[in-house]
Scaffold this motif. Structure first.
Motif, PDB file in Angstrom:
ATOM      1  N   ALA A 104       0.859  -1.192   0.000  1.00  0.00           N
ATOM      2  CA  ALA A 104       0.000   0.000   0.000  1.00  0.00           C
ATOM      3  C   ALA A 104       0.889   1.234   0.000  1.00  0.00           C
ATOM      4  O   ALA A 104       2.039   1.196   0.442  1.00  0.00           O
ATOM      5  CB  ALA A 104      -0.929   0.009   1.215  1.00  0.00           C
ATOM      6  N   ASP A 152       0.437   5.864  -0.031  1.00  0.00           N
ATOM      7  CA  ASP A 152      -0.288   7.106  -0.261  1.00  0.00           C
ATOM      8  C   ASP A 152       0.749   8.191  -0.511  1.00  0.00           C
ATOM      9  O   ASP A 152       1.894   7.897  -0.823  1.00  0.00           O
ATOM     10  CB  ASP A 152      -1.230   7.444   0.912  1.00  0.00           C
ATOM     11  CG  ASP A 152      -0.499   7.522   2.249  1.00  0.00           C
ATOM     12  OD1 ASP A 152       0.717   7.852   2.254  1.00  0.00           O
ATOM     13  OD2 ASP A 152      -1.132   7.265   3.288  1.00  0.00           O
ATOM     14  N   SER A 170      -1.762   6.971  -4.985  1.00  0.00           N
ATOM     15  CA  SER A 170      -1.855   5.837  -4.069  1.00  0.00           C
ATOM     16  C   SER A 170      -1.564   4.541  -4.811  1.00  0.00           C
ATOM     17  O   SER A 170      -1.589   4.470  -6.044  1.00  0.00           O
ATOM     18  CB  SER A 170      -3.252   5.757  -3.436  1.00  0.00           C
ATOM     19  OG  SER A 170      -4.210   5.397  -4.430  1.00  0.00           O
ATOM     20  N   HIS A 186      -3.094   0.747  -4.051  1.00  0.00           N
ATOM     21  CA  HIS A 186      -4.072   0.065  -3.202  1.00  0.00           C
ATOM     22  C   HIS A 186      -4.678  -1.091  -3.981  1.00  0.00           C
ATOM     23  O   HIS A 186      -5.042  -0.942  -5.158  1.00  0.00           O
ATOM     24  CB  HIS A 186      -5.165   1.052  -2.751  1.00  0.00           C
ATOM     25  CG  HIS A 186      -6.198   0.445  -1.854  1.00  0.00           C
ATOM     26  ND1 HIS A 186      -5.902  -0.021  -0.594  1.00  0.00           N
ATOM     27  CD2 HIS A 186      -7.541   0.222  -2.050  1.00  0.00           C
ATOM     28  CE1 HIS A 186      -7.005  -0.496  -0.035  1.00  0.00           C
ATOM     29  NE2 HIS A 186      -8.006  -0.367  -0.911  1.00  0.00           N
TER      30      HIS A 186
END
Length: 510
Positions: free
Chosen positions: A98, A100, A409, A411
């Motif tokens: 993940a 950000d 991001s 994800h």
């Protein structure tokens, strides 16, 4: 060279060969010691074990240059070459779980789960090298061959004229002269010249990428063969020939390369230019050479230094490109001038899958390391063109499509990038590399003197201050990633002295 010694290995493994593999320690003064790496304590003492001593030896880490683990054979090499590259050049193997705009979480089989600030990351490589990784090293000597120049008669490049005689019988030599032309140490091959070739059959496919780091002294001239088949046909005797009827390449002529590499393409590098030749054999089995013409072939290399060379070749298209330090240098097409690329591949006359190196000169010293052979996806851009001051760049696996903007991001295995005209979501499986904008990267700090570097196979380089090491694990403090509990199963070299260049580490007794 690392000598054989049957002792208990540091890490257990079901393979007998691994159980008997030794560790090899090199001191800063050039002395060497065999045995077993027993770990590091919090005060920085290195423990070294041997079967002929009752208790482990305590060594000062500032006196140790490197430890080669298990003859450079990992207990379990990493099976996935995906990794991230930090701003200090470290490459941590693993896949991004993940991310950000502030931080990124990496899942690594070697280092566990790590969360890093976004500004410490220069690039993500979910599917590096543009295709399937075929070789990365050289961490050991397995698969490598030293081909004597006797195979091709006199060494046409020996600066001192002391090449083997034409009757293939070597003159008596003293111990110094009997040293091999190539020596393996740590994760590199070293050469003092002498004419012998170093070869490896990597099974290079039609579209291939060959990358290596070359370090040199005194203006070297180095030949690099690729798509080599290493075959040697028996020359046909002409009518009336006796025992001396076998044709040999004249002394000082380039066809000698055919005797070393077989049918291949050979790039010749020196400090001022690069040129390309095709080597092979005529219908009579005699070696021949053909120079591939191109416009400008000038390159600029210092008298002493190092550089990363990359050769991208396409057998079907008949194209060969060279990049030096990630910048495009020169390109050739094997089709005749004015002809279109040949999709049948008949103009590309090199059917093999091997590569090799030859140092032209009797005393030239070089080091070859960081060798990668992989399938090439056809990307023609230089690596430097993949970086931007203000924008992130995402390159896809097909080698042609790229997107620039801001990566917002990562994800559920998808990259979200905000481009100029729209936001896109791209599956990570379709992404080759992501390069982050240079303006958003943290400035690197000076590396502490107590830091070490752990090299892993096939891809991985993690540096930091060692806190402790025992039972096949090491805890290090990274300037960028914090504390890392590292599994040493894929590790091959522990480098304790990183002085910035191979010339500071070149062993005179190699």
């Amino acid at each position: 060279m690392i000598r054989s010694l049957a002792i208990a290995a540091l890490f257990t493994t079901p393979l007998l060969a691994q159980e008997k593999a030794q560790d090899h320690l090199r001191f800063t003064n050039g002395d060497q010691l065999e045995g077993r790496f027993g770990g590091i304590n919090p005060s920085g003492k290195i423990f070294w074990e041997r079967p002929d001593i009752a208790a482990p030896i305590e060594l000062q880490r500032d006196k140790v240059r490197q430890v080669v683990l298990r003859n450079a054979r990992p207990v379990s090499p990493l099976t996935d070459p995906c990794h991230i590259t930090l701003v200090n050049g470290d490459r941590i193997p693993g896949r991004v779980a993940a991310a950000d705009e502030h931080e990124m979480t990496l899942e690594s089989t070697a280092a566990g789960t790590i969360t890093l600030p976004r500004d410490t990351i220069a690039a993500i490589s979910p599917n590096p090298f543009g295709g399937r990784l075929l070789y990365a090293g050289p961490f050991d000597e397995k698969g490598w061959h030293i081909v004597p120049v006797d195979r091709g008669g006199d060494d046409p490049f020996a600066a001192d004229g002391a090449g083997p005689r034409a009757d293939n019988k070597k003159k008596p030599k003293d111990d110094e002269e009997n040293k091999p032309a190539w020596s393996h140490a740590g994760a590199a091959w070293y050469s003092r010249g002498g004419g012998d070739a170093l070869t490896y059959d990597a099974g290079m496919p039609d579209r291939s990428l060959l990358r290596f780091k070359l370090g040199w002294r005194s203006r070297p001239t180095v030949a690099v063969a690729f798509h080599a088949d290493f075959t040697q046909p028996v020359p046909k005797k002409k009518e009336g020939d006796g025992d001396e009827g076998e044709d040999r390449p004249p002394v000082g002529m380039m066809p000698n390369f055919a005797r070393l590499f077989g049918t291949a393409y050979v790039l010749n590098f020196n400090s001022g230019y690069v040129h390309l030749q095709r080597t092979g054999f005529d219908e009579e089995g005699n070696p021949e050479v053909e120079r591939v013409r191109v416009g400008a072939t000038t390159v600029r290399l210092p008298d002493t230094g190092d550089a990363i060379f990359e050769i991208r070749c396409d057998r079907k298209e008949g194209s060969i490109s060279v990049y030096i330090n990630n910048e495009f240098a020169v390109q050739w097409y094997t089709a005749e001038e004015g002809e279109a690329p040949d999709p049948s591949g008949t103009s590309y006359k090199a059917p093999g899958g091997g590569f090799g190196f030859h140092v032209q000169g009797g005393t030239t010293q070089i080091r070859i390391s960081d060798i990668v052979v992989a399938e090439w996806n056809g990307m023609t851009d230089s690596a430097r063109s993949m970086e931007s001051e203000q924008q992130d760049i995402v390159l896809l696996n097909n080698g042609t499509d790229r997107f620039s903007g801001r990566v917002r991001s990562i994800h559920e295995n998808q990259v979200e990038i905000e481009a100029k005209y729209a936001s896109l979501k791209i599956p990570m499986q379709d992404v080759a590399e992501i390069h982050f904008a240079r303006e958003g990267r943290r400035k690197t700090e000076e590396t502490p003197e107590s830091a070490i570097t752990v090299h892993m196979q096939p891809v991985g380089r993690i540096s930091g201050v060692p806190l402790s090491a025992a039972e096949g694990r090491m805890q290090i403090e990274s300037q960028l990633a914090g504390k890392i509990d590292l599994d040493l199963a894929p590790a091959v070299v522990l480098e304790f002295q990183s002085t910035g260049g191979f010339l500071d580490e070149w062993e005179d007794d190699l």
